[in-house]
Scaffold this motif. Structure first.
Motif, short mmCIF file in Angstrom:
data_model
loop_
_atom_site.label_atom_id
_atom_site.label_comp_id
_atom_site.label_asym_id
_atom_site.label_seq_id
_atom_site.Cartn_x
_atom_site.Cartn_y
_atom_site.Cartn_z
N LEU A 92 0.88 -1.17 0.00
CA LEU A 92 0.00 0.00 0.00
C LEU A 92 0.92 1.21 0.00
CD1 LEU A 92 -2.58 -1.15 2.71
CD2 LEU A 92 -2.82 -1.25 0.22
N ASP A 93 0.91 1.97 -1.10
CA ASP A 93 1.89 3.05 -1.24
C ASP A 93 1.30 4.32 -1.82
OD1 ASP A 93 1.50 2.17 -3.83
OD2 ASP A 93 3.58 1.60 -4.18
N CYS A 94 -0.01 4.42 -1.91
CA CYS A 94 -0.63 5.65 -2.39
C CYS A 94 -1.99 5.85 -1.74
CB CYS A 94 -0.75 5.65 -3.92
SG CYS A 94 -1.81 4.36 -4.59
N ALA A 95 -2.41 7.10 -1.69
CA ALA A 95 -3.72 7.47 -1.14
C ALA A 95 -4.47 8.24 -2.21
CB ALA A 95 -3.56 8.33 0.11
N GLY A 96 -5.78 8.24 -2.13
CA GLY A 96 -6.57 8.99 -3.09
C GLY A 96 -8.05 8.88 -2.76
N SER A 97 -8.87 9.35 -3.68
CA SER A 97 -10.32 9.20 -3.57
C SER A 97 -10.88 9.07 -4.98
CB SER A 97 -10.95 10.38 -2.83
OG SER A 97 -10.70 11.59 -3.49
N PHE A 98 -12.07 8.53 -5.06
CA PHE A 98 -12.74 8.40 -6.36
C PHE A 98 -13.59 9.63 -6.57
CE2 PHE A 98 -12.40 3.88 -4.89
CZ PHE A 98 -11.46 3.48 -5.82
N HIS A 99 -13.62 10.13 -7.81
CA HIS A 99 -14.50 11.28 -8.12
C HIS A 99 -15.94 10.93 -7.79
CE1 HIS A 99 -11.77 14.15 -9.92
NE2 HIS A 99 -11.16 13.14 -10.52
N GLY A 100 -16.61 11.85 -7.14
CA GLY A 100 -18.01 11.66 -6.82
C GLY A 100 -18.25 10.85 -5.55
N SER A 101 -17.18 10.40 -4.91
CA SER A 101 -17.38 9.65 -3.66
C SER A 101 -16.93 10.52 -2.49
CB SER A 101 -16.57 8.35 -3.68
OG SER A 101 -15.22 8.59 -3.38
N TRP A 104 -11.85 8.41 1.25
CA TRP A 104 -10.43 8.38 0.89
C TRP A 104 -9.96 6.95 1.12
CZ3 TRP A 104 -7.25 13.15 2.91
CH2 TRP A 104 -7.74 14.31 2.30
N TRP A 105 -8.98 6.55 0.35
CA TRP A 105 -8.51 5.17 0.40
C TRP A 105 -6.99 5.10 0.31
CZ3 TRP A 105 -5.78 4.97 -3.99
CH2 TRP A 105 -6.23 5.66 -5.12
N LEU A 106 -6.47 3.93 0.66
CA LEU A 106 -5.08 3.57 0.38
C LEU A 106 -5.12 2.49 -0.69
CD1 LEU A 106 -3.38 3.31 3.89
CD2 LEU A 106 -3.45 5.26 2.33
N HIS A 136 -18.23 -4.14 -9.53
CA HIS A 136 -17.46 -2.98 -9.07
C HIS A 136 -17.54 -1.84 -10.07
CE1 HIS A 136 -15.32 -4.71 -5.64
NE2 HIS A 136 -15.21 -5.81 -6.34
N GLY A 137 -18.14 -2.04 -11.18
CA GLY A 137 -18.09 -1.07 -12.27
C GLY A 137 -17.43 -1.77 -13.43
N GLN A 138 -16.64 -1.05 -14.18
CA GLN A 138 -16.03 -1.64 -15.37
C GLN A 138 -14.78 -2.44 -15.05
OE1 GLN A 138 -15.65 1.08 -18.58
NE2 GLN A 138 -17.84 1.43 -18.68
N ALA A 139 -14.07 -2.10 -13.97
CA ALA A 139 -12.84 -2.80 -13.66
C ALA A 139 -12.66 -2.87 -12.15
CB ALA A 139 -11.66 -2.07 -14.30
N PHE A 140 -11.87 -3.82 -11.72
CA PHE A 140 -11.53 -3.98 -10.32
C PHE A 140 -10.61 -2.83 -9.91
CE2 PHE A 140 -8.74 -6.59 -7.27
CZ PHE A 140 -9.53 -6.29 -6.18
N ALA A 141 -10.98 -2.08 -8.90
CA ALA A 141 -10.17 -0.96 -8.41
C ALA A 141 -9.80 -1.24 -6.95
CB ALA A 141 -10.93 0.35 -8.52
N PRO A 142 -8.75 -2.06 -6.72
CA PRO A 142 -8.43 -2.45 -5.36
C PRO A 142 -8.07 -1.24 -4.49
CG PRO A 142 -6.73 -3.21 -6.89
CD PRO A 142 -7.83 -2.61 -7.70
N HIS A 143 -8.73 -1.14 -3.35
CA HIS A 143 -8.48 -0.03 -2.43
C HIS A 143 -8.94 -0.42 -1.03
CE1 HIS A 143 -12.70 0.42 -3.49
NE2 HIS A 143 -12.85 1.08 -2.34
N ARG A 148 -14.35 8.29 5.70
CA ARG A 148 -15.68 8.43 5.10
C ARG A 148 -16.22 9.83 5.35
NH1 ARG A 148 -17.65 3.98 3.02
NH2 ARG A 148 -17.10 1.95 3.85
N ASN A 149 -17.17 10.23 4.51
CA ASN A 149 -17.86 11.52 4.64
C ASN A 149 -16.91 12.71 4.56
OD1 ASN A 149 -20.28 10.05 5.05
ND2 ASN A 149 -19.81 9.89 7.22
N VAL A 150 -15.88 12.59 3.73
CA VAL A 150 -14.93 13.70 3.56
C VAL A 150 -15.58 14.79 2.72
CG1 VAL A 150 -12.88 12.27 3.84
CG2 VAL A 150 -13.84 12.59 1.56
N ARG A 151 -15.07 16.01 2.88
CA ARG A 151 -15.63 17.16 2.18
C ARG A 151 -15.02 17.37 0.81
NH1 ARG A 151 -14.62 19.80 7.37
NH2 ARG A 151 -12.72 20.53 6.38
N ARG A 152 -13.87 16.77 0.55
CA ARG A 152 -13.21 17.06 -0.72
C ARG A 152 -12.46 15.86 -1.29
NH1 ARG A 152 -7.79 20.04 0.20
NH2 ARG A 152 -7.21 19.22 2.20
N PHE A 153 -12.25 15.94 -2.56
CA PHE A 153 -11.51 14.96 -3.34
C PHE A 153 -10.01 15.13 -3.05
CE2 PHE A 153 -9.12 14.25 -7.28
CZ PHE A 153 -9.47 12.95 -7.57
#
Length: 190
Positions: A92-101, A104-106, A136-143, A148-153
């Protein structure tokens, strides 16, 4: 087997959210928690930090059920019993979030092929056993969700690497207002 549409339904006492997941050990959970707290402090996203006991990486999401169909867990376990895959290493070496969610994830910048193989073969085994899964949608996005409930991307960014020896997967039953219940664990064998 009828999935339930929303977790906010009136009759939640019988609600079961079932999923297969990778389950970190206690040492990795502590490392994840440290990285999550550092990210919160640095970016001040609002929201809430997940309890370390809830950290997991979903492989296959079966759905929300109320009531729980009698044969579902047995059928899901029988499908998982057919999997014979070796353990593998992941970082686990990166953090981020999905647009519209609002989470935040690792995640990992370099998805091991063994992870994709586990996800794929599990999906095939569940389909053969006629166990429903939610795509999961179109592809597996392991995270691994950390906030939860963050205010920003947050755009993907590197974090201190957390090595993960993946040597098992689990079936989890999540019920409102309760801790996650690990129904069963399957070791990955060389």
């Amino acid at each position: 087997m009828k999935p339930v549409g929303h977790r906010g339904d009136a009759a939640q006492d019988g609600m079961h959210r079932l999923f297969f997941a990778l389950w970190p050990d206690d040492t990795l959970r502590a490392g994840i928690d440290e990285v999550a707290r550092e990210l919160m402090q640095r970016h001040d996203p609002g929201g809430r930090l997940l309890s370390a006991a809830r950290y997991h990486m979903t492989l296959q999401f079966l759905g929300d059920f109320n009531p729980l169909p009698p044969s579902l867990i047995g059928d899901a376990c029988a499908a998982a019993d057919t999997l014979q895959l070796p353990p593998f290493d992941m970082t686990l070496d990166c953090a981020g979030s999905f647009h519209g969610s609002h989470v935040w994830w690792l995640g990992t910048q370099h998805r091991p092929p063994e992870l994709l193989r586990l996800w794929d073969e599990m999906g095939i085994a569940l389909a053969r056993a006629k166990v429903p899964v939610k795509p999961h949608g179109q592809a597996f996005a392991p995270h691994l969700t950390i906030l939860r409930n963050v205010r920003r991307f947050i755009a993907p960014e590197p974090v201190a690497p957390l090595p993960w020896r993946v040597d098992a997967f689990v079936l989890v039953d999540s019920r409102p207002g309760r801790d996650y219940e690990v129904v069963r664990r399957w070791p990955l064998l060389a």
